[in-house]
Design a protein around this motif. Structure first.
Motif, PDB file in Angstrom:
ATOM      1  N   ALA A 223     -24.236 -26.618 -11.608  1.00  0.00           N
ATOM      2  CA  ALA A 223     -24.228 -26.968 -12.698  1.00  0.00           C
ATOM      3  C   ALA A 223     -26.385 -27.060 -13.487  1.00  0.00           C
ATOM      4  CB  ALA A 223     -24.125 -28.277 -13.864  1.00  0.00           C
ATOM      5  N   PHE A 224     -26.761 -27.429 -12.266  1.00  0.00           N
ATOM      6  CA  PHE A 224     -28.195 -27.341 -12.641  1.00  0.00           C
ATOM      7  C   PHE A 224     -28.926 -26.855 -12.077  1.00  0.00           C
ATOM      8  CE2 PHE A 224     -27.368 -31.930 -11.929  1.00  0.00           C
ATOM      9  CZ  PHE A 224     -27.874 -32.413 -13.630  1.00  0.00           C
ATOM     10  N   ASP A 225     -28.535 -25.599 -10.565  1.00  0.00           N
ATOM     11  CA  ASP A 225     -28.884 -24.511 -10.518  1.00  0.00           C
ATOM     12  C   ASP A 225     -29.213 -23.352 -10.495  1.00  0.00           C
ATOM     13  OD1 ASP A 225     -30.020 -26.358  -8.876  1.00  0.00           O
ATOM     14  OD2 ASP A 225     -29.186 -26.407  -6.815  1.00  0.00           O
ATOM     15  N   THR A 226     -27.770 -23.025 -11.316  1.00  0.00           N
ATOM     16  CA  THR A 226     -27.315 -21.603 -12.144  1.00  0.00           C
ATOM     17  C   THR A 226     -27.050 -22.077 -12.631  1.00  0.00           C
ATOM     18  OG1 THR A 226     -26.448 -21.340  -9.847  1.00  0.00           O
ATOM     19  CG2 THR A 226     -25.299 -20.072 -11.824  1.00  0.00           C
ATOM     20  N   LEU A 227     -26.672 -22.762 -13.734  1.00  0.00           N
ATOM     21  CA  LEU A 227     -26.322 -23.096 -15.252  1.00  0.00           C
ATOM     22  C   LEU A 227     -27.801 -23.922 -16.250  1.00  0.00           C
ATOM     23  CD1 LEU A 227     -22.271 -23.689 -15.728  1.00  0.00           C
ATOM     24  CD2 LEU A 227     -23.524 -21.351 -15.887  1.00  0.00           C
ATOM     25  N   HIS A 228     -28.230 -24.213 -15.675  1.00  0.00           N
ATOM     26  CA  HIS A 228     -29.883 -24.923 -15.558  1.00  0.00           C
ATOM     27  C   HIS A 228     -29.523 -25.742 -16.985  1.00  0.00           C
ATOM     28  CE1 HIS A 228     -31.803 -21.791 -13.519  1.00  0.00           C
ATOM     29  NE2 HIS A 228     -31.456 -21.022 -14.680  1.00  0.00           N
ATOM     30  N   ALA A 229     -28.194 -26.689 -16.404  1.00  0.00           N
ATOM     31  CA  ALA A 229     -28.304 -28.034 -17.161  1.00  0.00           C
ATOM     32  C   ALA A 229     -29.188 -28.732 -17.412  1.00  0.00           C
ATOM     33  CB  ALA A 229     -26.787 -28.948 -16.900  1.00  0.00           C
ATOM     34  N   ASN A 230     -29.309 -30.016 -18.128  1.00  0.00           N
ATOM     35  CA  ASN A 230     -30.294 -31.166 -18.496  1.00  0.00           C
ATOM     36  C   ASN A 230     -29.329 -31.704 -18.283  1.00  0.00           C
ATOM     37  OD1 ASN A 230     -32.368 -29.392 -19.641  1.00  0.00           O
ATOM     38  ND2 ASN A 230     -31.217 -29.293 -21.440  1.00  0.00           N
ATOM     39  N   GLU A 231     -27.426 -32.422 -18.108  1.00  0.00           N
ATOM     40  CA  GLU A 231     -27.484 -33.800 -17.517  1.00  0.00           C
ATOM     41  C   GLU A 231     -25.908 -33.078 -18.002  1.00  0.00           C
ATOM     42  OE1 GLU A 231     -26.840 -37.809 -19.707  1.00  0.00           O
ATOM     43  OE2 GLU A 231     -27.378 -36.358 -20.724  1.00  0.00           O
ATOM     44  N   VAL A 232     -25.199 -33.767 -16.814  1.00  0.00           N
ATOM     45  CA  VAL A 232     -23.861 -33.575 -15.634  1.00  0.00           C
ATOM     46  C   VAL A 232     -22.630 -34.840 -16.389  1.00  0.00           C
ATOM     47  CG1 VAL A 232     -22.145 -32.507 -14.401  1.00  0.00           C
ATOM     48  CG2 VAL A 232     -24.351 -31.483 -15.089  1.00  0.00           C
ATOM     49  N   TYR A 233     -21.811 -34.506 -16.735  1.00  0.00           N
ATOM     50  CA  TYR A 233     -21.004 -35.552 -16.272  1.00  0.00           C
ATOM     51  C   TYR A 233     -19.753 -35.592 -16.124  1.00  0.00           C
ATOM     52  CZ  TYR A 233     -23.739 -37.315 -20.567  1.00  0.00           C
ATOM     53  OH  TYR A 233     -24.606 -37.896 -21.261  1.00  0.00           O
ATOM     54  N   SER A 234     -19.103 -36.858 -15.660  1.00  0.00           N
ATOM     55  CA  SER A 234     -17.697 -36.893 -15.261  1.00  0.00           C
ATOM     56  C   SER A 234     -17.287 -37.869 -15.993  1.00  0.00           C
ATOM     57  CB  SER A 234     -17.592 -37.490 -13.850  1.00  0.00           C
ATOM     58  OG  SER A 234     -18.162 -36.341 -12.820  1.00  0.00           O
ATOM     59  N   ILE A 235     -15.964 -38.108 -17.067  1.00  0.00           N
ATOM     60  CA  ILE A 235     -16.086 -38.409 -17.621  1.00  0.00           C
ATOM     61  C   ILE A 235     -14.024 -39.170 -16.785  1.00  0.00           C
ATOM     62  CG2 ILE A 235     -14.189 -39.144 -19.555  1.00  0.00           C
ATOM     63  CD1 ILE A 235     -15.732 -36.589 -20.599  1.00  0.00           C
TER      64      ILE A 235
END
Length: 176
Positions: free
Chosen positions: A116-128
């Motif tokens: 998510a961070f390294d490939t998709l360049h997300a700013n924040e990732v969740y687990s619900i």
């Protein structure tokens, strides 16, 4: 697309994965956070949604496969979810009960976080996580996540309290 960890491969599910998926989705104990085991039709609809997510988003919940045997033991991956009206990128995970408490969920979740961070360049990732699912909460915490809020999801006529755990990009980078 395949992610690899020390013990696992994460890959897109196919129709051939239905029996292994059904072993998870149709196990009432494994699905306690959903309040019911899924029917054949619900399981097929779930798989169809993942196949559509791969086409539309390029990701979804992936088959988690043991490298040593080739057996699909669970699913873990990224999906877009709603948290109190905000669309977020979520790491989700569901495993066959016989593979619980062996570290597979955190191993797969960490690979998804890195993707998510390294490939998709997300700013924040969740687990619900449902508020009664201590094991899944522990996976989120071990994955570097912090509770951001509590909210209600409505499934199958039931209001279900959930926690939104997340990790932000700066926190991820400082942990590397």
């Amino acid at each position: 697309m395949t992610l690899e960890t020390e013990r696992l491969l994460l890959r897109e599910m196919t129709q051939e994965d239905y029996p292994a998926l059904a072993e998870i989705m149709q196990d009432r104990e494994a699905m306690f956070a959903y309040e019911h085991a899924f029917s054949d039709e619900e399981t097929q609809a779930w798989l169809n949604r993942m196949l559509e997510r791969y086409r539309m988003d390029g990701f979804g919940l992936w088959a988690v496969v043991l490298k040593t045997t080739g057996e699909m033991i669970g699913q873990c991956g990224l999906t877009r979810q709603d948290v109190s009206g905000k669309e977020v990128l979520e790491i989700g995970y569901l495993f066959q009960r016989k593979h619980w408490k062996q570290g597979y969920a955190i191993e797969a979740a960490r690979a998804c976080k890195a993707y998510a961070f390294d490939t998709l360049h997300a700013n924040e990732v969740y687990s619900i996580v449902r508020d009664n699912n201590v094991a899944s909460m522990n996976v989120a915490i071990r994955n570097g996540m912090t509770i951001r809020c509590r909210f209600i999801k409505h499934y199958y006529g039931i209001d279900m309290p959930h926690f939104a755990f997340s990790i932000r990009e700066a926190e991820y980078k400082s942990d590397k």
